[in-house]
Design a protein around this motif. Structure first.
Motif, mmCIF file in Angstrom:
data_model
loop_
_atom_site.group_PDB
_atom_site.id
_atom_site.type_symbol
_atom_site.label_atom_id
_atom_site.label_comp_id
_atom_site.label_asym_id
_atom_site.label_seq_id
_atom_site.Cartn_x
_atom_site.Cartn_y
_atom_site.Cartn_z
ATOM 1 N N MET A 92 1.302 -0.869 0.024
ATOM 2 C CA MET A 92 0.288 -0.378 0.044
ATOM 3 C C MET A 92 1.099 1.277 -0.091
ATOM 4 O O MET A 92 1.704 1.191 0.675
ATOM 5 C CB MET A 92 -0.725 0.068 1.239
ATOM 6 N N LYS A 93 0.925 1.961 -0.972
ATOM 7 C CA LYS A 93 1.046 3.295 -0.684
ATOM 8 C C LYS A 93 0.897 4.599 -0.163
ATOM 9 O O LYS A 93 -0.126 4.559 -0.999
ATOM 10 C CB LYS A 93 1.679 3.257 -2.712
ATOM 11 N N VAL A 94 1.247 5.461 0.539
ATOM 12 C CA VAL A 94 0.776 6.214 1.508
ATOM 13 C C VAL A 94 1.616 7.847 1.097
ATOM 14 O O VAL A 94 3.080 7.298 1.193
ATOM 15 C CB VAL A 94 1.031 5.663 3.215
ATOM 16 N N MET A 95 1.095 8.292 1.977
ATOM 17 C CA MET A 95 1.653 9.822 1.601
ATOM 18 C C MET A 95 1.007 10.847 2.735
ATOM 19 O O MET A 95 -0.244 10.747 2.421
ATOM 20 C CB MET A 95 2.049 10.579 0.459
ATOM 21 N N VAL A 118 4.054 3.889 11.388
ATOM 22 C CA VAL A 118 3.201 3.257 11.382
ATOM 23 C C VAL A 118 2.518 2.863 8.965
ATOM 24 O O VAL A 118 2.577 1.879 9.322
ATOM 25 C CB VAL A 118 1.655 3.121 11.612
ATOM 26 N N LEU A 119 2.712 3.388 8.621
ATOM 27 C CA LEU A 119 1.672 3.656 7.421
ATOM 28 C C LEU A 119 2.821 3.073 5.969
ATOM 29 O O LEU A 119 2.990 2.938 5.009
ATOM 30 C CB LEU A 119 1.188 4.601 6.952
ATOM 31 N N GLU A 120 3.927 3.394 7.048
ATOM 32 C CA GLU A 120 5.038 3.601 5.902
ATOM 33 C C GLU A 120 5.176 4.411 4.949
ATOM 34 O O GLU A 120 5.334 4.702 3.778
ATOM 35 C CB GLU A 120 5.494 2.278 5.380
ATOM 36 N N ALA A 121 4.805 5.855 5.008
ATOM 37 C CA ALA A 121 5.183 6.989 4.865
ATOM 38 C C ALA A 121 5.549 7.980 4.936
ATOM 39 O O ALA A 121 5.842 8.298 5.901
ATOM 40 C CB ALA A 121 3.013 7.502 4.993
ATOM 41 N N ARG A 122 6.381 8.785 3.332
ATOM 42 C CA ARG A 122 6.266 10.210 3.614
ATOM 43 C C ARG A 122 5.642 11.313 4.162
ATOM 44 O O ARG A 122 4.594 11.281 3.753
ATOM 45 C CB ARG A 122 7.157 10.004 1.917
ATOM 46 N N VAL A 123 5.974 11.741 5.104
ATOM 47 C CA VAL A 123 5.453 13.361 5.192
ATOM 48 C C VAL A 123 6.295 14.271 4.409
ATOM 49 O O VAL A 123 7.044 14.100 4.793
ATOM 50 C CB VAL A 123 5.878 13.483 6.867
ATOM 51 N N ALA A 127 -3.838 4.991 12.965
ATOM 52 C CA ALA A 127 -3.004 4.801 11.356
ATOM 53 C C ALA A 127 -2.602 3.235 11.497
ATOM 54 O O ALA A 127 -3.546 2.652 10.761
ATOM 55 C CB ALA A 127 -1.529 4.865 12.007
ATOM 56 N N GLU A 128 -2.869 2.224 12.421
ATOM 57 C CA GLU A 128 -2.781 0.782 12.764
ATOM 58 C C GLU A 128 -4.250 0.528 12.434
ATOM 59 O O GLU A 128 -4.547 -0.567 11.602
ATOM 60 C CB GLU A 128 -2.722 0.357 14.513
ATOM 61 N N LYS A 139 3.485 17.780 12.810
ATOM 62 C CA LYS A 139 4.568 17.307 11.891
ATOM 63 C C LYS A 139 4.874 15.793 13.513
ATOM 64 O O LYS A 139 5.126 14.893 12.945
ATOM 65 C CB LYS A 139 5.693 17.813 12.074
ATOM 66 N N ARG A 140 4.924 15.863 14.344
ATOM 67 C CA ARG A 140 4.845 15.401 15.189
ATOM 68 C C ARG A 140 3.324 13.895 15.478
ATOM 69 O O ARG A 140 4.044 12.914 15.071
ATOM 70 C CB ARG A 140 5.031 15.554 17.093
ATOM 71 N N VAL A 141 3.038 13.825 14.456
ATOM 72 C CA VAL A 141 1.572 13.494 14.895
ATOM 73 C C VAL A 141 1.676 12.706 13.291
ATOM 74 O O VAL A 141 1.846 11.456 13.643
ATOM 75 C CB VAL A 141 0.519 13.805 15.688
ATOM 76 N N ALA A 142 2.363 13.541 12.852
ATOM 77 C CA ALA A 142 2.179 12.460 11.403
ATOM 78 C C ALA A 142 3.798 12.385 10.967
ATOM 79 O O ALA A 142 3.342 10.792 10.546
ATOM 80 C CB ALA A 142 2.679 13.874 9.952
ATOM 81 N N ASP A 143 4.542 12.265 11.787
ATOM 82 C CA ASP A 143 5.342 11.351 11.692
ATOM 83 C C ASP A 143 5.417 9.553 12.846
ATOM 84 O O ASP A 143 5.378 8.839 12.413
ATOM 85 C CB ASP A 143 6.755 12.056 13.103
ATOM 86 N N VAL A 144 4.291 9.831 13.608
ATOM 87 C CA VAL A 144 3.998 8.675 14.122
ATOM 88 C C VAL A 144 3.649 8.164 13.034
ATOM 89 O O VAL A 144 3.488 6.680 12.986
ATOM 90 C CB VAL A 144 3.892 9.062 15.377
ATOM 91 N N MET A 145 2.190 8.702 12.585
ATOM 92 C CA MET A 145 1.368 7.741 11.397
ATOM 93 C C MET A 145 1.949 7.158 10.718
ATOM 94 O O MET A 145 2.169 6.608 10.334
ATOM 95 C CB MET A 145 0.385 8.411 11.224
ATOM 96 N N GLY A 146 3.078 8.491 10.313
ATOM 97 C CA GLY A 146 4.207 7.941 8.876
ATOM 98 C C GLY A 146 4.786 6.404 9.037
ATOM 99 O O GLY A 146 4.516 5.384 8.287
#
Length: 157
Positions: A1-4, A25-30, A146-147, A16-23
């Motif tokens: 699954m590709k996520v951004m 889990v989702l193996e996503a670029r922020v 995110a999980e 950004k801190r929240v996005a980094d944690v989600m990123g």
């Protein structure tokens, strides 16, 4: 699954801190809205859009970015935010961005928000509110969110 994750985090780095944690889990670029490659965005299975909340709205950079996107079938999306004050049921700050994303052709699956350090006037006069947020519990909640997305959407893609 590709996520951004498209994140406009401008004041204290809360979002950004929240996005980094989600990123993680989702193996996503922020990325910031200005860094988005539209071809890459079009190839994503899931896109998160987030920012801090300013006078009840997502940051103008994020709203302008989404507003400038062409209408087409984009795929699935979610929104996330940090704010000093809670989202009010009578005037949810997520609703306008969700509607705009849907108009552009995204299927919006969910939304996440948590408190964040807020120094917007008049709070600036007292050093701001929620200075300790997002805290560890907020980041655990972002990870769990995110999980849950990964489990629901990853099973569909």
């Amino acid at each position: 699954m590709k996520v951004m994750l498209v994140c406009a985090s401008v004041s204290h780095g809360n979002t950004k801190r929240v996005a980094d944690v989600m990123g993680q889990v989702l193996e996503a670029r922020v990325v910031a809205p200005e860094e988005v490659d539209l071809a890459e965005l079009a190839g994503c299975d899931l896109v998160g859009f987030g920012s801090g909340i300013f006078t009840g709205k997502f940051h103008p950079r994020l709203r302008q970015f989404v507003g400038a996107l062409p209408e087409r079938e984009w795929g699935r999306a979610f929104v996330f935010a940090t704010s000093g004050l809670p989202e009010l049921p009578v005037r949810p700050f997520t609703r306008p961005l969700v509607r705009l994303l849907e108009q552009k052709g995204f299927q919006v699956d969910d939304a996440f928000s948590c408190r964040g350090w807020d120094t917007w006037l008049p709070f600036k006069l007292v050093g701001g509110i929620r200075k300790d947020r997002p805290n560890g519990a907020d980041l655990v909640a972002a990870r769990a969110f995110a999980e849950g997305l990964r489990a629901r959407i990853g099973a569909v893609s």
